[in-house]
Design an enzyme around this catalytic site. Structure first.
Site, PDB file in Angstrom:
ATOM      1  N   ASP A  35      -4.798   3.294  -2.121  1.00 19.98           N
ATOM      2  CA  ASP A  35      -5.937   3.581  -1.243  1.00 19.98           C
ATOM      3  C   ASP A  35      -6.512   4.953  -1.565  1.00 19.98           C
ATOM      4  OD1 ASP A  35      -6.141   1.285   0.565  1.00 19.98           O
ATOM      5  OD2 ASP A  35      -4.115   1.843   1.177  1.00 19.98           O
ATOM      6  N   MET A  38      -9.335   7.632  -0.678  1.00 18.14           N
ATOM      7  CA  MET A  38     -10.240   7.988   0.430  1.00 18.14           C
ATOM      8  C   MET A  38     -10.825   9.372   0.196  1.00 18.14           C
ATOM      9  SD  MET A  38      -7.987   6.647   3.636  1.00 18.14           S
ATOM     10  CE  MET A  38      -7.145   5.053   3.598  1.00 18.14           C
ATOM     11  N   HIS A  40      -8.153   0.548  -4.426  1.00 20.30           N
ATOM     12  CA  HIS A  40      -9.142   0.323  -3.358  1.00 20.30           C
ATOM     13  C   HIS A  40      -9.908   1.617  -3.124  1.00 20.30           C
ATOM     14  CE1 HIS A  40      -9.680  -0.720   1.223  1.00 20.30           C
ATOM     15  NE2 HIS A  40     -10.819  -0.698   0.575  1.00 20.30           N
ATOM     16  N   HIS A  58      -1.002  -1.403  -4.267  1.00 19.98           N
ATOM     17  CA  HIS A  58      -2.304  -1.131  -3.659  1.00 19.98           C
ATOM     18  C   HIS A  58      -2.453   0.382  -3.471  1.00 19.98           C
ATOM     19  CE1 HIS A  58      -5.831  -2.425  -1.277  1.00 19.98           C
ATOM     20  NE2 HIS A  58      -5.541  -1.416  -0.470  1.00 19.98           N
ATOM     21  N   ASP A 100      -6.343  -6.880   4.041  1.00 21.35           N
ATOM     22  CA  ASP A 100      -5.853  -5.502   4.113  1.00 21.35           C
ATOM     23  C   ASP A 100      -6.035  -4.933   5.515  1.00 21.35           C
ATOM     24  OD1 ASP A 100      -5.147  -2.876   3.587  1.00 21.35           O
ATOM     25  OD2 ASP A 100      -6.848  -2.458   2.280  1.00 21.35           O
ATOM     26  N   GLY A 101      -4.901  -4.609   6.143  1.00 21.32           N
ATOM     27  CA  GLY A 101      -4.939  -3.902   7.414  1.00 21.32           C
ATOM     28  C   GLY A 101      -4.193  -4.602   8.529  1.00 21.32           C
ATOM     29  N   MET A 115     -12.376   3.839  -1.364  1.00 19.15           N
ATOM     30  CA  MET A 115     -13.139   4.075  -0.126  1.00 19.15           C
ATOM     31  C   MET A 115     -13.834   5.415  -0.296  1.00 19.15           C
ATOM     32  SD  MET A 115     -10.155   2.678   2.397  1.00 19.15           S
ATOM     33  CE  MET A 115      -8.926   2.791   1.102  1.00 19.15           C
ATOM     34  N   SER A 148       0.843  -1.198   0.000  1.00 21.78           N
ATOM     35  CA  SER A 148       0.000   0.000   0.000  1.00 21.78           C
ATOM     36  C   SER A 148       0.876   1.245   0.000  1.00 21.78           C
ATOM     37  CB  SER A 148      -0.897   0.013   1.234  1.00 21.78           C
ATOM     38  OG  SER A 148      -1.446   1.305   1.384  1.00 21.78           O
ATOM     39  N   MET A 153     -11.241  -6.588   4.888  1.00 19.45           N
ATOM     40  CA  MET A 153     -10.613  -5.567   5.735  1.00 19.45           C
ATOM     41  C   MET A 153     -10.388  -6.142   7.127  1.00 19.45           C
ATOM     42  SD  MET A 153     -10.175  -2.993   3.773  1.00 19.45           S
ATOM     43  CE  MET A 153      -9.343  -2.072   5.070  1.00 19.45           C
TER      44      MET A 153
END
Ligand code: DX5
Ligand code: ZN
Length: 219
Positions: A36, A38, A67, A34, A176-177, A69, A9, A138
């Site tokens: 992210d 947001m 990804h 990856h 993920d996470g 969000m 990520s 997640m």
């Protein structure tokens, strides 16, 4: 068993050097990147959008695992497809009509990913399983890197793997996470085959990303 793939990520990368950071990850053996995205609405944090992804993708040939969000996500799918996302992952809660959002991603010939928050049940996606390329589990509440892994999601991975085998399906299971050197083996044993990691890859072992990617792939 599917080959284990690592999707670092870039949320934990040096944002002033993003192009170089992606190059560095490619050279270090990352299988994909990856990204992210947001929106400060679906999750309480803001990151990057299509123009930045487009610029990064222009100078890179690695798979972009994007990804999203963001909510409502449906109307933005085209922009991310145009920007060069290879996998477009959305959350069921972020669209009014999951079926049509899946179709839209497919229309642009991108891989369809669906992400399940820690509290989201598998039931939400059961009827779509044959149309999904990837399920992103997640293991933290989305929004920030560096959070603690939630072990309760291991059962969800196991359940999903069981359903996959029973129905002869072929989607990837991505986690993920909060993945670190202490827990990556149990998520793989549970059935995950793509590992997302930000903090562990960029910060462990003094930021030796090659070593960290190798370690996450080691048995
Ligand atoms: C969290 C993001 C993750 C995050 C992972 O909302 O979806 O991809 O960057 O970071 P670490 O590995 O630090 O938990
Ligand atoms: Zn993510």
């Amino acid at each position: 068993m599917k080959k284990i793939q690592i999707s670092p990520s870039i949320l934990s990368a040096d944002f002033s050097q993003l192009g170089n950071e992606i190059k560095r990850l490619e050279d270090a053996g990352a299988d994909m990147i990856h990204v992210d995205v947001m929106d400060g609405h679906f999750v309480p944090n803001l990151t990057i959008g299509p123009p930045v992804i487009k610029a990064l993708k222009k100078n890179s040939s690695i798979i972009f695992d994007v990804h999203l969000m963001i909510s409502p996500v449906h109307k933005y799918i085209e922009s991310f497809a145009d920007a060069g996302a290879d996998i477009i992952t959305i959350h069921p809660e972020a669209t009014e009509d999951l079926a049509s959002s899946i179709l839209k991603i497919k229309k642009f010939k991108k891989k369809v990913g669906i992400s399940l928050n820690p509290e989201t049940k598998i039931d939400v996606i059961l009827k779509f399983l044959d149309q999904i390329d990837l399920i992103l589990i997640m293991s933290v509440n989305p929004g920030f890197g560096g959070q603690k892994f939630m072990p309760e999601v291991l059962n969800k991975i196991k359940d999903l793997k069981k359903i996959q085998l029973e129905n002869n399906l072929d989607f990837d299971i991505e986690i993920d996470g909060g993945i670190n050197f202490d827990n990556y083996k149990e998520v793989i044993e549970a059935g995950a085959n793509i590992i997302v990691s930000g903090t562990t890859i960029f910060k462990s072992n003094n930021g030796d990303i090659k070593k960290n990617i190798e370690l996450l792939k080691s048995k």
